[in-house]
Design an enzyme around this catalytic site. Structure first.
Site, PDB file in Angstrom:
ATOM      1  N   ASP A  68       0.867  -1.171   0.000  1.00 37.82           N
ATOM      2  CA  ASP A  68       0.000   0.000   0.000  1.00 37.82           C
ATOM      3  C   ASP A  68       0.911   1.229   0.000  1.00 37.82           C
ATOM      4  O   ASP A  68       2.074   1.143   0.406  1.00 37.82           O
ATOM      5  CB  ASP A  68      -0.880  -0.023   1.249  1.00 37.82           C
ATOM      6  CG  ASP A  68      -1.583   1.305   1.474  1.00 37.82           C
ATOM      7  OD1 ASP A  68      -2.318   1.739   0.572  1.00 37.82           O
ATOM      8  OD2 ASP A  68      -1.363   1.912   2.540  1.00 37.82           O
TER       9      ASP A  68
ATOM     10  N   HIS B 223      -6.293  21.684  10.350  1.00 38.29           N
ATOM     11  CA  HIS B 223      -6.294  21.082   9.018  1.00 38.29           C
ATOM     12  C   HIS B 223      -4.940  20.432   8.748  1.00 38.29           C
ATOM     13  O   HIS B 223      -3.899  20.984   9.128  1.00 38.29           O
ATOM     14  CB  HIS B 223      -6.584  22.149   7.962  1.00 38.29           C
ATOM     15  CG  HIS B 223      -6.903  21.582   6.618  1.00 38.29           C
ATOM     16  ND1 HIS B 223      -5.930  21.164   5.732  1.00 38.29           N
ATOM     17  CD2 HIS B 223      -8.092  21.363   5.998  1.00 38.29           C
ATOM     18  CE1 HIS B 223      -6.491  20.718   4.636  1.00 38.29           C
ATOM     19  NE2 HIS B 223      -7.816  20.827   4.752  1.00 38.29           N
TER      20      HIS B 223
ATOM     21  N   GLY C  11     -12.846  24.837   3.127  1.00 39.80           N
ATOM     22  CA  GLY C  11     -12.720  24.503   1.727  1.00 39.80           C
ATOM     23  C   GLY C  11     -12.011  25.539   0.892  1.00 39.80           C
ATOM     24  O   GLY C  11     -11.827  25.340  -0.314  1.00 39.80           O
TER      25      GLY C  11
ATOM     26  N   GLY D 200      -4.439  29.650   0.947  1.00 42.03           N
ATOM     27  CA  GLY D 200      -5.581  28.883   0.489  1.00 42.03           C
ATOM     28  C   GLY D 200      -5.441  28.410  -0.936  1.00 42.03           C
ATOM     29  O   GLY D 200      -4.391  28.542  -1.565  1.00 42.03           O
TER      30      GLY D 200
ATOM     31  N   ASP E 109      -7.053  -1.406   3.668  1.00 44.69           N
ATOM     32  CA  ASP E 109      -6.128  -2.494   3.304  1.00 44.69           C
ATOM     33  C   ASP E 109      -6.524  -3.830   3.918  1.00 44.69           C
ATOM     34  O   ASP E 109      -5.997  -4.874   3.514  1.00 44.69           O
ATOM     35  CB  ASP E 109      -4.701  -2.158   3.778  1.00 44.69           C
ATOM     36  CG  ASP E 109      -4.169  -0.894   3.131  1.00 44.69           C
ATOM     37  OD1 ASP E 109      -4.431  -0.700   1.932  1.00 44.69           O
ATOM     38  OD2 ASP E 109      -3.497  -0.115   3.813  1.00 44.69           O
TER      39      ASP E 109
END
Length: 626
Positions: free
Chosen positions: A308, A347, A375, A390, A513
């Site tokens: 992975d 964030h 966002g 941003g 996984d």
């Protein structure tokens, strides 16, 4: 009653039998008339083996104890009491050795629990108090002093130090830690004091997970450990035919009994599990938990290895790679400003920016004002400066005039890096572009190169990320075969396709996984940050999250297999010699039992070689950092 139960169970039972039978046999050398005592010792010593053999027969299985029971019954039936006593003594010693070997393997892990401190200093609402470790909760701030042990898993949030992780990872060199770095419970703080935030406590902490996994491994009966039983099931008919033929030709019951006593395979009953247990113990010392010898044996036969990406080949955490100015502004001027803007961000991108800025300068001021637009980005005021960090939506979100050139540069950077990029706007003017990425693990490239050097060249990378990001990581690690944008069920489906003509191992860490790990011939989980679901689905757990353990485990697997094969050759050679001596009339039942007893130690000594730390990970992350 408790005393009686203790005496009837290993290791007390075996110790008593060894002392009693050994004393009787030794005394018989100097005295006569001790036959009743020797018979009692032989009879009592035979009971555990006879009982185990009977249970095997009731299950219609020819186990190693069935074979050994026949040798005991022949000795007792032919009146060779001393021979029976020798065999019983040998089997008691073998069971004691097996018990001690298993206990030696788990004691190292259980001792880790004693490394945890009983209390810790917690900071709450500006006050510090010493509390029992059981009261520590996820998110608590803990003060760690020089010389103290880390009470729970966590993350450094302030300060820096060096940590001795040898008790858990086996790495001898201290590892430097600073803000954002992870901490493992039970490890030792060597130098500076710092603050940490608890992330895993109680049964979820690394040390307690190690102990639980080792208990699970102990309870998982390995197919490798049953090789001795399969060995006996194939051997018994051959030896039985040899003995029958010998008796029909010679009519000599004594010679027939001697043949069975020479062929008594009690040494293989112990030597094979001893090799497996020793190998599992070596793995545990390197922070790798294997849920049974079957998986270690199978790892050495793997032909295809699938990784992975996120959290396995990479750290799974975003790291800021730098700033690209759009004008003549100095990057040094921007560092404290962007650090202040993201100082209290939750964030992932914001955290990466703050950690990067903290590493570049010692002082990060607090923002005078702070505003988040989900966002889009974040805006902060630091003194007379206003800074915005941003994406392309930041212009509209913060009511700024759209800058076409800045947006074009942002798009170009996205195509160039194939990762997350962001714009920095200072006082209304776009001034720089930053980028963050999930970086490959430091040891990943060298570990993959070592795996190839071991002959395992069919290596794949599976990931849910887009093709650009996947290709970037695969190129950096020299992995030619890549599947990107995969869903969990697609990973499992590809594993099944690869299994049609290959033995496949899968290495992963996330919940997505788990299906592929469970489907692979060998599932390997990164355990330090891996989910509980993933760790449960896996057969092997790398608790240190260090990929250098993987080539080490392949080498250990092949060494263990080589030792087991060597034991088979030793058994075959010693029995060939013994049979020859019996047919030449040089070994009777008593001397055949003694011959068997002496030669039993050869495969045991061969297996014990796995206890020596002959091999260790070649690519040690701490060694590279030094």
């Amino acid at each position: 009653m408790n005393i009686i139960r203790t005496i009837l169970k290993p290791p007390a039972r075996e110790a008593i039998l060894i002392v009693f039978i050994g004393a009787c046999l030794l005394a018989s050398v100097f005295s006569t008339g001790l036959e009743p005592l020797i018979f009692a010792g032989a009879f009592l010593g035979s009971l555990p083996t006879l009982w185990s053999g009977l249970k095997g027969l009731l299950k219609v299985k020819i186990t190693i104890d069935v074979f050994n029971s026949i040798a005991l019954l022949i000795s007792l039936g032919t009146g060779e009491i001393s021979s029976a006593a020798f065999i019983a003594l040998m089997l008691a010693f073998a069971r004691l050795l097996e018990w001690r070997t298993a206990n030696r393997t788990t004691s190292a892990l259980e001792s880790l629990l004693r490394l945890k401190p009983e209390s810790a200093v917690r900071e709450k609402d500006g006050k510090r108090e010493e509390v029992p470790i059981e009261q520590i909760q996820v998110g608590d701030t803990i003060i760690i002093s020089p010389g103290a042990r880390i009470p729970v898993d966590g993350i450094v949030i302030q300060g820096e130090s060096e940590i001795n992780e040898s008790s858990v990872t086996g790495e001898s060199l201290p590892r430097p830690k600073r803000a954002g770095d992870t901490l493992i419970s039970g490890t030792e703080n060597l130098t500076g004091g710092f603050k940490m935030r608890a992330s895993r406590v109680g049964k979820d902490s690394t040390i307690e997970r190690m102990v639980d996994l080792m208990h699970e491994a102990e309870n998982s009966k390995s197919k490798t450990e049953k090789i001795a039983d399969r060995f006996a099931s194939g051997l018994l008919p051959i030896v039985g035919l040899l003995g029958l033929g010998t008796y029909l030709i010679t009519k000599d019951a004594s010679m027939t009994a001697a043949l069975f006593l020479v062929a008594c395979a009690d040494d293989m009953a112990v030597a094979i599990p001893l090799a497996v247990t020793a190998a599992l113990g070596q793995a545990a010392k390197q922070g790798v938990i294997i849920k049974g010898g079957e998986w270690l044996e199978r790892l050495g036969r793997v032909q295809t290895l699938v990784f992975d990406k996120t959290g396995t080949l990479t750290y799974g955490n975003l790291v800021m790679e730098g700033l690209k100015p759009l004008n003549n502004i100095s990057v040094d001027t921007l560092i404290p400003l962007i650090g202040a803007a993201e100082k209290y961000s939750e964030h992932p991108v914001g955290k990466a920016v703050f950690q990067w800025a903290s590493a570049q300068t010692k002082i990060i001021p607090d923002p005078d004002a702070f505003e988040i637009r989900a966002g889009s980005g974040v805006k902060a005021r630091i003194g007379k400066d206003e800074i915005i960090i941003g994406n392309e939506r930041a212009f509209e979100a913060f009511a700024l005039p759209i800058e076409i050139k800045a947006l074009a540069a942002l798009k170009q950077a996205q195509e160039e890096y194939g990762q997350t990029v962001f714009l920095i706007i200072l006082n209304g003017t776009p001034v720089a572009i930053g980028n963050v990425a999930d970086e490959p693990r430091e040891e990943a490239k060298q570990s993959i190169a070592e795996i190839r050097a071991l002959g395992l060249r069919n290596i794949w990378m599976f990931t849910g990320d887009n093709e650009k990001i996947a290709s970037r990581v695969a190129h950096a690690l020299d992995i030619p075969r890549v599947h990107s944008s995969m869903k969990p069920e697609e990973k499992m489906g590809e594993i099944e396709q690869l299994q049609k003509d290959k033995v496949v191992a899968m290495v992963g860490d996330g919940i997505n996984d788990a299906p592929a790990l469970a489907r692979a011939d060998v599932g390997i989980a990164m355990g330090a940050n891996g989910t509980a679901t993933t760790v449960t689905a896996a057969n092997i757990v790398i608790l240190t999250d260090d990929l250098s353990r993987l080539p080490y485990m392949i080498r250990l697997s092949r060494r263990m297999t080589s030792v087991i094969q060597g034991n088979v050759w030793i058994w075959g050679l010693t029995n060939l010699i013994g049979f020859s001596l019996v047919f030449m009339g040089w070994l009777g039942p008593a001397s055949a039992a003694l011959y068997n007893f002496v030669t039993d130690f050869l495969p045991l000594f061969n297996s014990s070689r796995l206890f020596t730390k002959r091999q260790s990970p070649l690519s040690d992350a701490s060694a590279r950092k030094s």
